[in-house]
Design a protein around this motif. Sequence first.
Motif, PDB file in Angstrom:
ATOM      1  N   THR A  14     -55.181 -41.866  10.730  1.00 34.72           N
ATOM      2  CA  THR A  14     -55.745 -40.579  10.283  1.00 34.72           C
ATOM      3  C   THR A  14     -54.917 -39.916   9.178  1.00 34.72           C
ATOM      4  OG1 THR A  14     -54.583 -39.455  12.070  1.00 34.72           O
ATOM      5  CG2 THR A  14     -56.872 -40.084  12.483  1.00 34.72           C
ATOM      6  N   ARG A  15     -53.655 -40.321   9.025  1.00 35.62           N
ATOM      7  CA  ARG A  15     -52.840 -39.679   7.982  1.00 35.62           C
ATOM      8  C   ARG A  15     -53.182 -40.200   6.590  1.00 35.62           C
ATOM      9  NH1 ARG A  15     -47.217 -41.202   9.875  1.00 35.62           N
ATOM     10  NH2 ARG A  15     -48.473 -42.920  10.665  1.00 35.62           N
TER      11      ARG A  15
ATOM     12  N   PRO B 145     -48.680 -54.202  16.323  1.00 37.31           N
ATOM     13  CA  PRO B 145     -49.758 -53.326  16.777  1.00 37.31           C
ATOM     14  C   PRO B 145     -50.488 -52.722  15.579  1.00 37.31           C
ATOM     15  CG  PRO B 145     -47.630 -52.273  17.123  1.00 37.31           C
ATOM     16  CD  PRO B 145     -47.354 -53.597  16.469  1.00 37.31           C
TER      17      PRO B 145
ATOM     18  N   ALA C 208     -50.704 -50.245  23.363  1.00 33.98           N
ATOM     19  CA  ALA C 208     -50.937 -51.400  22.473  1.00 33.98           C
ATOM     20  C   ALA C 208     -49.943 -52.518  22.777  1.00 33.98           C
ATOM     21  CB  ALA C 208     -50.835 -50.970  21.006  1.00 33.98           C
TER      22      ALA C 208
ATOM     23  N   PRO D 212     -57.739 -46.512  21.483  1.00 29.92           N
ATOM     24  CA  PRO D 212     -56.394 -46.244  20.942  1.00 29.92           C
ATOM     25  C   PRO D 212     -55.594 -45.339  21.879  1.00 29.92           C
ATOM     26  CG  PRO D 212     -58.015 -44.912  19.772  1.00 29.92           C
ATOM     27  CD  PRO D 212     -58.778 -45.733  20.781  1.00 29.92           C
TER      28      PRO D 212
ATOM     29  N   PRO E 125     -46.768 -52.248  11.427  1.00 28.57           N
ATOM     30  CA  PRO E 125     -47.171 -52.643  10.068  1.00 28.57           C
ATOM     31  C   PRO E 125     -47.195 -51.496   9.070  1.00 28.57           C
ATOM     32  CG  PRO E 125     -49.067 -52.540  11.520  1.00 28.57           C
ATOM     33  CD  PRO E 125     -47.869 -52.297  12.379  1.00 28.57           C
TER      34      PRO E 125
ATOM     35  N   GLN F   5     -57.314 -53.981  21.510  1.00 30.18           N
ATOM     36  CA  GLN F   5     -57.053 -52.785  22.313  1.00 30.18           C
ATOM     37  C   GLN F   5     -58.350 -51.971  22.267  1.00 30.18           C
ATOM     38  OE1 GLN F   5     -54.388 -49.903  20.605  1.00 30.18           O
ATOM     39  NE2 GLN F   5     -53.775 -49.068  22.570  1.00 30.18           N
TER      40      GLN F   5
ATOM     41  N   GLY G  64     -54.342 -48.620  15.576  1.00 26.61           N
ATOM     42  CA  GLY G  64     -54.401 -47.153  15.403  1.00 26.61           C
ATOM     43  C   GLY G  64     -55.495 -46.750  14.434  1.00 26.61           C
ATOM     44  N   LEU G  65     -55.759 -45.447  14.377  1.00 23.66           N
ATOM     45  CA  LEU G  65     -56.875 -44.940  13.574  1.00 23.66           C
ATOM     46  C   LEU G  65     -56.485 -44.635  12.130  1.00 23.66           C
ATOM     47  CD1 LEU G  65     -58.462 -42.529  16.214  1.00 23.66           C
ATOM     48  CD2 LEU G  65     -59.232 -44.821  15.561  1.00 23.66           C
TER      49      LEU G  65
ATOM     50  N   LYS H  72     -55.809 -49.424   7.814  1.00 27.02           N
ATOM     51  CA  LYS H  72     -54.688 -48.994   6.967  1.00 27.02           C
ATOM     52  C   LYS H  72     -53.723 -50.151   6.717  1.00 27.02           C
ATOM     53  CE  LYS H  72     -51.621 -47.047  10.481  1.00 27.02           C
ATOM     54  NZ  LYS H  72     -50.835 -45.912  10.942  1.00 27.02           N
TER      55      LYS H  72
HETATM   56  P1  UTP Z   1     -49.207 -44.441  14.272  1.00 27.79           P
HETATM   57  O1  UTP Z   1     -49.336 -43.200  15.046  1.00 27.79           O
HETATM   58  O2  UTP Z   1     -48.315 -44.454  13.094  1.00 27.79           O
HETATM   59  O3  UTP Z   1     -50.598 -44.988  13.772  1.00 27.79           O
HETATM   60  O4  UTP Z   1     -48.848 -45.613  15.259  1.00 27.79           O
HETATM   61  P2  UTP Z   1     -52.021 -44.373  13.728  1.00 27.79           P
HETATM   62  O5  UTP Z   1     -52.361 -43.733  15.025  1.00 27.79           O
HETATM   63  O6  UTP Z   1     -52.925 -45.442  13.230  1.00 27.79           O
HETATM   64  O7  UTP Z   1     -51.817 -43.354  12.524  1.00 27.79           O
HETATM   65  P3  UTP Z   1     -52.169 -41.842  12.284  1.00 27.79           P
HETATM   66  O8  UTP Z   1     -51.041 -41.087  12.915  1.00 27.79           O
HETATM   67  O9  UTP Z   1     -53.511 -41.572  12.886  1.00 27.79           O
HETATM   68  O10 UTP Z   1     -52.172 -41.743  10.784  1.00 27.79           O
HETATM   69  C1  UTP Z   1     -47.863 -46.604  14.968  1.00 27.79           C
HETATM   70  C2  UTP Z   1     -48.445 -47.999  15.056  1.00 27.79           C
HETATM   71  O11 UTP Z   1     -49.031 -48.219  16.324  1.00 27.79           O
HETATM   72  C3  UTP Z   1     -50.353 -48.688  16.199  1.00 27.79           C
HETATM   73  C4  UTP Z   1     -50.822 -48.232  14.837  1.00 27.79           C
HETATM   74  O12 UTP Z   1     -51.811 -49.126  14.339  1.00 27.79           O
HETATM   75  C5  UTP Z   1     -49.532 -48.266  14.030  1.00 27.79           C
HETATM   76  O13 UTP Z   1     -49.290 -49.555  13.495  1.00 27.79           O
HETATM   77  N1  UTP Z   1     -51.145 -48.121  17.310  1.00 27.79           N
HETATM   78  C6  UTP Z   1     -51.090 -46.805  17.575  1.00 27.79           C
HETATM   79  C7  UTP Z   1     -51.934 -48.973  18.050  1.00 27.79           C
HETATM   80  O14 UTP Z   1     -51.985 -50.207  17.816  1.00 27.79           O
HETATM   81  N2  UTP Z   1     -52.673 -48.448  19.073  1.00 27.79           N
HETATM   82  C8  UTP Z   1     -52.644 -47.118  19.377  1.00 27.79           C
HETATM   83  O15 UTP Z   1     -53.334 -46.700  20.330  1.00 27.79           O
HETATM   84  C9  UTP Z   1     -51.838 -46.278  18.588  1.00 27.79           C
END
Ligand code: UTP
Length: 294
Positions: free
Chosen positions: A17-18, A11, A114, A108, A132, A105, A14-15, A28
């Motif tokens: 954001t960290r 998956p 996901a 998010p 990842p 997806q 995700g955005l 990322k």
């Molecule tokens: P994280 O919460 O670590 O990823 O989700 P994030 O949301 O990208 O990061 P922050 O918290 O904003 O920094 C764990 C994994 O799940 C995926 C993310 O890409 C990551 O690999 N993910 C998370 C999705 O594919 N879809 C989502 O809706 C949320």
Amino acid sequence: MNPSVRTAVIPAAGLGTRFLPATKAQPKEMLAVVDRPAIQYVVEEAVAAGLDDVLVVTSRGKSAIEDHFDRLPELEAELDRKGKHDALDTVVALAQGPRMHYVRQGEPLGLGHAIAMAADHVGGSPFAVLLPDDLMVDDAALLRGMLAAHRERGASVIALKKVPSDEISAYGCPRVEPVDGSLVRIQEIVEKPSPEDAPSDLAVTGRYVFGPAIFDALGKVEPGKGGEIQLTDAIGTLAASEPVYGWVFSDGRYDVGTPLDHLRATVEIALARPELRSTFGPFLADAVRRHGLG
Ligand code: UTP
């Protein structure tokens, strides 16, 4: 004999954001750790553990991931013309790895949502999930162990990392009973407990082996904050109806979705590479001295 696992679901929608601002305009998963993007290590880990089919869950702005694992004829021709054959081999090999598939997806809506996007691709087969941003420096030992436990027990297996009590509130935390060696059975999971309420010192981390029943469990999970479907809730639902195991490990995991662990992983991987160790090692020792740290 349990059906063998062939597919790794990654998956990556995700955005991030960290890790802003680095992740504002690039995924990322494509941030480099030493000389390759984080997602490449994860694909290599899946292959090392015997998986040959990869489904990446992507979203808008993530097309660099698909490009990375595809051919790039202009670059290949240029490297060939310049006689850069090692670089050419590296670039071509990337497109000759496992079968790569992608599904989008649209929003998010959480890690659980996901994973649900993978249902059509995996069908009725068991599959692994590799996050990842959890980079494992362990020669795929954790994933191999989990796949072996899945083969033996015919049940889902979740990676559980021992963490200090002040870190547990960032994770899903299971109540477990011991089974055998690294294997425990998960009885229930609490999402992000306070240290006083944590049922164990074990944190759910980014490697999972699931049977198709996880999709039914995901379908029963109520969306939480922001409409997100939490994978942890689905694992809890699954554990209430069938055995779910945990595989306990303690070392080798870096959350490269955060700047600090990204740095740690970079140093660890650089020092393990003979060609970098001899020059980067002395630099690092000197930097530690110059900054009054050792
Ligand atoms: P994280 O919460 O670590 O990823 O989700 P994030 O949301 O990208 O990061 P922050 O918290 O904003 O920094 C764990 C994994 O799940 C995926 C993310 O890409 C990551 O690999 N993910 C998370 C999705 O594919 N879809 C989502 O809706 C949320």
